[in-house]
Design an enzyme around this catalytic site. Sequence first.
Site, mmCIF file in Angstrom:
data_model
loop_
_atom_site.group_PDB
_atom_site.id
_atom_site.type_symbol
_atom_site.label_atom_id
_atom_site.label_comp_id
_atom_site.label_asym_id
_atom_site.label_seq_id
_atom_site.Cartn_x
_atom_site.Cartn_y
_atom_site.Cartn_z
ATOM 1 N N ASN A 315 -29.695 -6.775 -30.322
ATOM 2 C CA ASN A 315 -29.605 -8.216 -30.043
ATOM 3 C C ASN A 315 -30.460 -8.585 -28.831
ATOM 4 O O ASN A 315 -30.017 -9.285 -27.916
ATOM 5 C CB ASN A 315 -28.146 -8.630 -29.818
ATOM 6 C CG ASN A 315 -27.921 -10.111 -30.035
ATOM 7 O OD1 ASN A 315 -28.829 -10.837 -30.452
ATOM 8 N ND2 ASN A 315 -26.713 -10.572 -29.768
ATOM 9 N N HIS A 351 -19.441 -17.192 -28.189
ATOM 10 C CA HIS A 351 -19.006 -16.644 -29.473
ATOM 11 C C HIS A 351 -17.808 -17.400 -30.044
ATOM 12 O O HIS A 351 -17.658 -17.469 -31.266
ATOM 13 C CB HIS A 351 -18.635 -15.164 -29.323
ATOM 14 C CG HIS A 351 -19.813 -14.243 -29.374
ATOM 15 N ND1 HIS A 351 -20.549 -13.913 -28.259
ATOM 16 C CD2 HIS A 351 -20.388 -13.582 -30.411
ATOM 17 C CE1 HIS A 351 -21.518 -13.086 -28.601
ATOM 18 N NE2 HIS A 351 -21.460 -12.878 -29.895
#
EC number: 2.3.1.-
Length: 473
Positions: A315, A351
Amino acid sequence: MGVVGALSEVTSASEDALRLLISVLAGYPLAVVHRTFFYNKPAQHQHLFFVIVGLSLWMFNCGSSVIHPILSIFGAFFITNFMAGTDASIYAAHIVFLGHLLIGYWFHETDTYDITWTTPFCIMTLRFIGLVMDVYDGAQKPEHLKPDQKLTAISDKPGLLEIAAFGLFFQGTLVGPQFTLSKFRSFVNGDWLDSDGQPPKSAFLPSIGRFLAGCTYMVLHQWGQFWIPDQYFNSDAYNNLSFFWRWSWVTLWFRLTMYKYCAMWLITEGASILSGLGHNGKDAEGNDRWDGVRDLHIIKWETGHDYNSVVESFNCGTNTFAKNHIHRRLRWVNNKLASHVITLSYLAIWHGYHLGYFLLFGVELGCVQAQNQLYALIKRTPGWSEAISKPISRPFIWIFGKLTISYSMGFAFLMFGLIKTKYWIGPVKSLYFIGFIIYFIVWPILHMVLLRVLPRHPKKAAAEKPEEVKKEL
């Protein structure tokens, strides 16, 4: 029933997941269209192409929810053009983009990972927040900027069409990658073209390689889903296993689950390379580099044996955003640990609201702190560095490191991958909260003991005072 619905029944995959996969795969023919017809056109023509395609992809995936990115585009235009260079612009960006995302999470939160408009919108959230920060940097005096800020600072305000194209670019609007406006402008201006002003053919092999690697990861992930479904960790079959095998199955499931992210990033990167966005200058031998939007360094991800290798290989786009736009801007805190905590908290909030997200990043913080403290002990203890630097020690160090990060991350990911507390609390209990015990109880105590009992390199003798030197002379 439409074509996508029929494919959903045949493959047993959700229709939303299929739409997303089709959209990601569409990046390849769209890249061919761009490098054939639009690569040498004026920026406005390219921007218009990106906007039309991007809106179409959003409508295909999210229907009328396309209104959310449209509203954010207008919000980004207003902030960057009428509030540029002010502290208020940074606050406004987080209220408008992150606040918008969190409201979406609130209304669409379920017990499972559902693909809704918030899925691609979380990508746009970071992109536009980064854009506002880069425009803020562009309004400051150059001597006040750090080197990384100078590379991404935007001094000339983007227009509405450019902002829309930046946010809706077809190879970055759904699943990433993250990139800055300066990178996007370089691509649109043709900096990636060869000496003849043509799209370089050297992009083909790297593009195909990333595509095939992504397909491989996709197959492994799908196989893992059938072999170790999420429900397994709340079954009697799992609970009847020994502690070692419970933890081992969790670790294997973690690796196979992560492969879905690896697959999507690699497939998207392959299309980005084909279009030219992935161009990253030339290497020392004059060959084109195509790692400009890399989200996964495969070899380091698969073979790394410490937490640094995980951060540097997985990521990468989001990690780069967090490093450059969050962590490094917290220098005023004057405390590395506090900056790290704030950065990880920021990512957890991005998130969503689930408790497991915050616990995952909390365990990650504990792991990294323990690693840094261990490295510091090794450096200060006589003979330790020399012992582990011997060739015969390397295989054992690699095995120890690989097992440590794999099992630790597997435990932590339970609280992220199973989402709801009612689903992950049982498996975490079955592992006796081992990650929390090791990194927040056992290691801190052990570290304090080792600091006191281990020998350390003698301090270098203090330099003689100038007066004493004169007397000797």
